[in-house]
Structures are given as C-alpha cells and as structure tokens.
Enzyme design. Sequence first.
Site, PDB file in Angstrom:
ATOM      1  N   ASN A 193       0.829  -1.198   0.000  1.00  0.00           N
ATOM      2  CA  ASN A 193       0.000   0.000   0.000  1.00  0.00           C
ATOM      3  C   ASN A 193       0.865   1.250   0.000  1.00  0.00           C
ATOM      4  O   ASN A 193       1.559   1.527   0.989  1.00  0.00           O
ATOM      5  CB  ASN A 193      -0.903   0.018   1.242  1.00  0.00           C
ATOM      6  CG  ASN A 193      -1.611   1.359   1.397  1.00  0.00           C
ATOM      7  OD1 ASN A 193      -2.531   1.674   0.653  1.00  0.00           O
ATOM      8  ND2 ASN A 193      -1.171   2.181   2.342  1.00  0.00           N
ATOM      9  N   GLU A 194       0.851   1.978  -1.102  1.00  0.00           N
ATOM     10  CA  GLU A 194       1.393   3.347  -1.225  1.00  0.00           C
ATOM     11  C   GLU A 194       2.903   3.464  -1.072  1.00  0.00           C
ATOM     12  O   GLU A 194       3.409   4.568  -0.955  1.00  0.00           O
ATOM     13  CB  GLU A 194       0.691   4.305  -0.239  1.00  0.00           C
ATOM     14  CG  GLU A 194      -0.765   4.507  -0.596  1.00  0.00           C
ATOM     15  CD  GLU A 194      -1.512   5.499   0.311  1.00  0.00           C
ATOM     16  OE1 GLU A 194      -0.897   6.080   1.223  1.00  0.00           O
ATOM     17  OE2 GLU A 194      -2.729   5.695   0.081  1.00  0.00           O
TER      18      GLU A 194
END
Length: 898
Positions: free
Chosen positions: A460-461
Amino acid sequence: MPSGKVMVGMLLVAAFFLVASPFSGTSASADNVIDLGGDWDFISANGSFKGKAQVPGDIYMDLARAEQIGDPLFGQNDIDTRWVAYTNWNYTKTFVLDAQPEKAVLEFDGLDTISTIYLNEKLVGSTKNQFVQYAFDVTKFAIKGSNNLVILFASPVLTAEAEAASFKANYSHVIWPECPPDMYQGECHGNMIRKIQASFSWDWGPAFPTVGVSRPARLIITNTAQISMLTATVNPVNDQFTVRVEANVRNAMAGTRLNVLIDPLGIIRTADASSGSAFIEVNISKLAVDLWWPNGHGTQTLYTITGQLAGVANSMKKIKVGFRSVELVQDWIDENKKEKGRHFYFKVNGVPIFLKGTNWIPVSSFPAQPSNERRYRFLLDSARKVGMNSMRVWGGGRYEEDILYDLADEYGILIWEDLMFACSLYPAHPEFLDSVRQELIYNVNRLKYHPSMLLWAGNNENELGLHDGWFSGAPRETQTDEYLRLYKTTAETVIAQLDPGRAFVMSSPSEGIKSIEEGGISSDPNSEFYGDIHFYNEYIDLWSDASYRTPRCATEYGVQSWPSGYTLAKALPEKDINYMSKAMLHRQHHPGGTENNLAMIFSHFACANGTLPENLPQVCAFANTTTFMHRFAYLSQAHQAIAYKVQTEHYRRMMGQLLPDGRGNTMCGMYWQLNDIWAAPTWASVDTNLRWKMVHYEARRFFEPLHIALYIVNDALQVTVINDFHTDQSGTIEISMLTWDSNFTPVYTWETNVTIAADQATTLQPPGKLSQPMTAPEDFVFVGRWKNKKGDQIGTNSIVIPNKIYKVNLDRMGTVRISSFKQISDVEYEIGIETSGISPLTWLSVNKEFLGSFSDNGFTMVSKSVTVTLSLTETLQLAKTDISVCNLRTCGLDSQFS
Ligand SMILES: *[C@@H]1O[C@H](CO)[C@@H](O)[C@H](O)[C@H]1NC(C)=O
Ligand SMILES: *[C@@H]1O[C@H](CO)[C@@H](O)[C@H](O)[C@H]1NC(C)=O
Ligand SMILES: *[C@@H]1O[C@H](CO)[C@@H](O)[C@H](O)[C@H]1NC(C)=O
Ligand SMILES: *[C@@H]1O[C@H](CO)[C@@H](O)[C@H](O)[C@H]1NC(C)=O
Ligand SMILES: *[C@@H]1O[C@H](CO)[C@@H](O)[C@H](O)[C@H]1NC(C)=O
Ligand SMILES: *[C@@H]1O[C@H](CO)[C@@H](O)[C@H](O)[C@H]1NC(C)=O
Ligand SMILES: *[C@@H]1O[C@H](CO)[C@@H](O)[C@H](O)[C@H]1NC(C)=O
C-alpha cells in the site's frame, strides 16, 4: 443446451460410479489430531499478572476477561493499557497423551508474533512472523501422560525497537519511518517485524500491539500420511478451464496416492504423492460448467474439490472453486499516441466490469477473537447489499481469515489483495526476505483457489511514497534497491511461480504494467493515464464534480465522519462526548482533522440556525456543547455521503468515455473504507458498532447498475446516465426541478425516452430551462427518475440538494415524523414516514442496540410520504418509540442522538 455439456456430463457420471468408493466416509476430525484451541493460562514474565487465556485469542482480551484491565476500547484505555505491549507473556497449555506417539507435530496457523516454544521444558523452536503457518516436529519431546506446552511471547514493541537498532548497526542506515506521526499515539518501528502494521496504530485506529496464539493450533500424532495443504488454480485456456489441484502431504511414503474429486462434475483423478507433494491437472470444457460472476453480473456457482489419500481414513480435505476468467486489460488508448496512456480495467468472463467497492481494514483491534465471525458476516453482507462487487484487503492489516474469502466467493465480491506492507520502507536483508518468502508461499497457496481473488498488489502506497519522497533515513539508491529486492525479486517471483494466472501489480496505487516496465518504480505512480490512483484532498469542494481527477481506476478516496451518538456513548463517558474534549481529540488521529472537518462541513451546512460559515469555526459557541457533537456527527455523515456520491458518480460517468487528452474510461470506484475498529472520526461507512453510517446507505444509490447522475457545473444542471448492464437499456428519464416552497410540485419537468448503450455512460442535453445557470442555486432541488416502458420507476430517486444549503432557512424544510409502524416478521419492521415539505437528508435511527439496516436511509424526501423496511440480522423486539426520524432541520438539535 449445447451438446458439449451433455456429453461431458455423461462421461463424468460414468467415471464417478467406477471409482466413487475412495470418497465415501466422513471428513470428521481424526482422533490423531489434538485441537489446542480453548482454555490456556497466561502469566506475565515476572509473575504479577496471570489468569485463564483463550486460544485463538490475544493478551488484551485475556486480561480484560480476567478483569485485570478494563474494556480496552473504552475511553483512553488504549494508552492506559500500553504497558501490556511492553511486557513478555507466557502462554501455557497442558494436554494428556494416552500413549507415547510414534510421531508428533505441533502446528500453528498463526502466532502473534515473536515467540519461543517449549514442550516439557525442551526448546521446540521460535517464530518471528505473524503471517506464517509453523509446524514443529516434537516427536522427541512429547510423552505419554501430561505434557506441558509453554509459548513465551516477547514484547513486540521492544523487539521491533531492538531489530531497528540491530539493523542500523549492521547496515548503517535506518528503515523509514522510525515512528508514526505523534497524532497516531502509536508505537515505533512496526515495519521491522512481520506483524499487522496497523497494530502499532494508524490514522483510523489505536495501537494495540497484541500477542497471543492468534489462529488455530493443533498437535498431530500420527505417522500415517496426511494432506497438510490442498489448493488449486483455475485458469482459462481457449475454450476450456485448466484446473490444477495441488497438495502437500505430511508423512508421505512409497505408494502414497492422492485422489481428487471435482463435484458436482464427478471428475476423479489420482496422482502419485510419495514425494510429499502432488498435483493433478484437468481440462474442463467451458460448456460443462456454470460460470462464477461478480455480484450484480450473474450467479456465483461454486464447485467442490475433495482431496483424499488412497487408503488413509480421515485424510479428506475440501476446497470450493469457481470457473471464471479474469483479464487485466492494459492496452494503449491509442497505439499511435502513447502519451494518451493505457487502459486499466478488468474483464471477467470476457466482459468489462466496473469495480464498485471499498477497502477493508482489520476486522478488529483484536482480530484473533472467534467472536469476530459476526462482524465478518455482517460487513461482507453489508457490502453485497449495496451492490458492491469488489473490495481491497488493504496492506496494513493481515492476509485475511478464510471466512472473508469464503463469503467473497459466495457473494461475488472480487478481492484486490495487497501484500501486507504499508506506507513504509522495509528491510531487505536475507533473513527478512526469507521470512517474507515463507509468508507468501503460505498465503498465496491458502488463497489462490478462491474465485473472488482478483489480483495481488505488492504493498500500500510504498511506490507512491518512494516517488513523492516521503522517506528519509537512507540514500535513495539504497531505498530503491531494498524496495526492488522485496517486491520484485521476492514477491513478484513467488507469485509468478505459485499463481501465474493472476495479475500482479507492484503497489497500490501504481502505473500497472508501466511500473513493471520502468523497473518496478514508475515515474508517476498516481498518474491519471496509467493504473490506479488514491485521492484525498480536504482543501477543495468535495460536493463539486469539478474537484475530481479522471483516472483509469480509483482504489482509495474519502473523507472522515463521526459515528453516531449511540456508538460514541458505548466508548466514552457522557462528559467526553464533546467535539473539543481531550478524549475526543485523542481519537482524532488524522493530522489537521479537527480543523479541516469543521471548515469542510460548514462550507455547506450552517453551524446552527443563524450561524453562517463566514463566522466559523472559531466563533461558533455551539461547537463546545454536547449537543453540537450530536448535530455535528449527523452533519459529518451527510457531508461524507454527498462527497462519496459526487466522487463515485464522477468516476462512473467516465466509463466508456475518453477525454481528448486520453484520460477517462475510468473503471473502478473503491472508496476508503468499509469498516471501523473503534468509535472515532474515520473514513468508515459502517461504524465499529456495526451501524451503517449515512454514506453506506448512499452507496446503494451511487452504485446502482442503471444510474442517473445529476450534478452541477457552474451553477447549471448536468445529466449523465450510467449503464453497467452488458445490454443496452431503454426507458424514460424524468428530471424534475422543485423549490423548497412548491409543496412537492415540480416547477419544471423534462421527460425523454432514451436507449443507453451497454457498459457505457451517456451524457444527455436537458432543455435550457433545466440546464441554464441558476442565479439562486440554493432555491432548487433536482430529482431524476428512470421509468420502464410501463411507466414504473426503476431504482432510486437521484437527487441534488444545493451545495450551499446553509443559505436555506431551516424553516423552509419539511417537518418529518413517523406515521406508521408495523412488525412484518421476527426480523422485519415497516415504517411509514411523513413530511410537511421537502425533507433533506432524512435520518432514521434505532434507539437500541441492534444489528441490521433500513431498506433506505439518509434520503431526501420529495413527496409527502415514504415507507421503509428495517431488516434485522439478529431478532429484536421493537416498539414504535424505539425508532426515531429527523432531517436537516432537526437532527441532533434537540440533544437527541442521531
Ligand atoms: C515462562 O516460561 C519459561 C519457559 O518455560 C520459564 O522459564 C519461565 O519461568 C516462565 N515464566 C513464568 C513467570 O512462569
Ligand atoms: C511485573 O510486570 C508488570 C507488567 O510489565 C509491571 O507492571 C509490574 O510492575 C512488574 N512487577 C514487578 C514486581 O516487577
Ligand atoms: C545483525 O548482525 C548480528 C550479528 O551477525 C545478527 O545476530 C543480527 O541478527 C543482525 N541483525 C539484523 C537486523 O540483521
Ligand atoms: C489442457 O489443455 C492445454 C491447452 O490445450 C494443454 O496444453 C494441456 O496439455 C492440457 N492438459 C491436460 C491435462 O490435458
Ligand atoms: C433554531 O431556531 C428555532 C426556531 O427559530 C429555535 O427554536 C431553536 O432553538 C434554534 N436552535 C438553535 C440551536 O439555536
Ligand atoms: C471552545 O473550546 C476551545 C477549546 O477548549 C476554546 O479554545 C474556545 O475558546 C472555546 N470557544 C468558545 C466559543 O467557547
Ligand atoms: C416515450 O415513449 C412512450 C411510449 O413508449 C410514449 O408514450 C411517450 O410519449 C414518449 N415520451 C417522450 C417524451 O417522447
């Protein structure tokens, strides 16, 4: 019926009768497996705290049950109990063996996290990764009679800190971030250990760095062969599906054979398993099976694969699979104009599917508790009920429990599965990568057979963070090198080997194939021209279509709201239910959230009658009262509902549409976030007490398959109709313009007969009377309806209320009341509502603890009466007085919860 289907079916039935016998018998758990779940004991390392423990479970809930700490989720107990995570804990279990076993294996589906295991005071082994299944041969240590199993759990916080120091000493750099932002009130160095990253705190949740036996555990006392893992992949090849069934076999020996049955097709195969693993490949004609479809696009037919070892009683294992193809389309928009970028969308069974969905965070701060099953069932059902077909299991949590994927298979919810890394850099030394490799092998095999599994995403990210320069503590080249060793060399490779038929993207968000082509880290991970994006901005008008970007796919977006007063009251003493109380500020982990929410919400709503946004927020004395909190919780939910509606409709409006620069054909709207783990301002659409917030009701409208999106650009009405069906849809569109004082009678109505093409959004040109810029937009409410050939309305009203609704005197809005109340069944009530005028954001509440939802809520009434149904998931006797209704004119203002 196609002839192929009949023929294959007949062949299979014949085969089934020939060799049916290997599969008779039951799969009841064998007497050579001792379940180690249930009652254990815990004791702190210095002996001061001890009591009964529950397995699976965690130390916080064990201490709470032993009444040695209070409810961890009440008040500021997350801080007051933090010592628990700095303490080492022993978990012990005594079990009796009738005889000295010939072979004994201790198997743990999950240990949280840093543990050392002893059996009868002999060291068995140690663990470091919460996401791995561990098996230890304890044949040498197990004895006839009473056996003593001890698991020593080291403090995860202190271990993470020691790992960070040791890493820095060995490798001369730091793995960012060392600590979360102060506002998270969390713990440091979570990225140094393989544990749920959010258990050290997040912007939507408290830190509860749990320890314990977090998943089922067992002792296996047999030297006969057992299936230790059964999985499968189902991939389309031309006009057939290739089913590959794979098994690992413990105690395999010469002659061990795996039998496989695929039901109800009656396909039977057998393979040699003497090496300890076996696989079987079968090709099945597409004509012989019913396809599995995402929610809203067809049925979810499942088939059962049974594996059994020939001649071994109680060796049966079963999994359920589905037949579907998934293709991630990333073609150029225009082969000759590559600057226009690439598509990014999924075809399931050959048809494009717009991903309508949300994001999943851990089910609870105490995810090991078996009582969470109620939460999984309600939350997945809540997703299905509002028409979602997809959900992302976010990378800061865990590879989820089987029940989540089982329900997703059953409900048609496609799972975008992040690997469990989020918003951080991670180490990439050999020991860490080995641990991650084990974690991936276990979880990819555990999950890959589910038809709901859509794709794997590396993290995630983290690509975004690396690109945007969030990270310090090491030179850029070091960070890049570590990033690629983890997600490319390790993760992508393991997934390509174990699950080659499924798409892998480097990160959420990423540029998809472009990130991979650019070596793993793309030049612009949040680009609108490639892959997916995440989008947050609190300094724009979230009710305005013009505020939003036009990506291929949006996998996160949202804004906070407060849970209802009922949910806050369970978590905080009454005196603390105040916007500015220390306890309330403690629960706001989002930097800037306290101020930004006031500013955003009061750019649309009046603070109280007579207090206009120009004078806010500092001078609104009302803001410091308890009454304000109830009013504000309601307004924040309304603001969130409208913001998600406008943004999701913006994405859906771009299905099948391209802008001149190449942007468009947006094919995903997956908002952040479905669920909650405590009572706090967060982005959730269902609060921690499982009450649907207003946005969850709104989701049923903005996700409906045939949807009229009404939106205002430059004070003028625009109309786009979205058709998610794979066939053209014909009908009549009626758009009405009402004023607050026109007693429900439209001042203008436009009707037009339309045919909307399959898988397309189509923008209509309403006549000037509707679409000319309004001089006083606050005077008008617009209503869109779709009617079939018979003139019956299909679906919900599409409604736009004024962006600056604070300009509308509350007295001009209707007064709303419950006009009838009727019990339909044990779990259903019918409620009639009447209003004296247009009733914006009408809100029904149940004034008792309950589990269920209304057929509609949070709606704007544009007629005198409506009827809604309350459906309960758990039976509860209700009276008329248990239900209340209010609207923008009244909600929260009489100190009542809303
Ligand atoms: C915890 O377990 C270890 C290993 O068996 C043992 O040495 C230690 O004394 C135990 N501590 C307590 C407080 O029981
Ligand atoms: C034992 O450990 C607990 C928890 O860490 C701590 O609160 C307590 O002060 C310790 N007691 C002694 C006697 O050291
Ligand atoms: C650092 O090196 C020491 C000595 O070789 C080793 O025991 C330790 O595990 C290493 N730590 C890390 C984080 O690599
Ligand atoms: C299944 O079909 C594929 C493609 O036609 C072929 O390569 C493969 O050998 C077949 N497998 C079996 C077990 O028949
Ligand atoms: C809002 O106005 C109504 C009627 O004008 C009044 O009864 C009520 O007390 C006012 N509410 C607040 C919070 O000022
Ligand atoms: C509201 O509370 C805040 C924080 O306690 C304080 O700074 C502010 O002066 C109060 N405002 C009013 C109008 O009472
Ligand atoms: C729409 O079609 C129906 C018949 O299907 C017709 O009665 C009606 O007049 C048409 N409406 C408009 C606005 O053309």
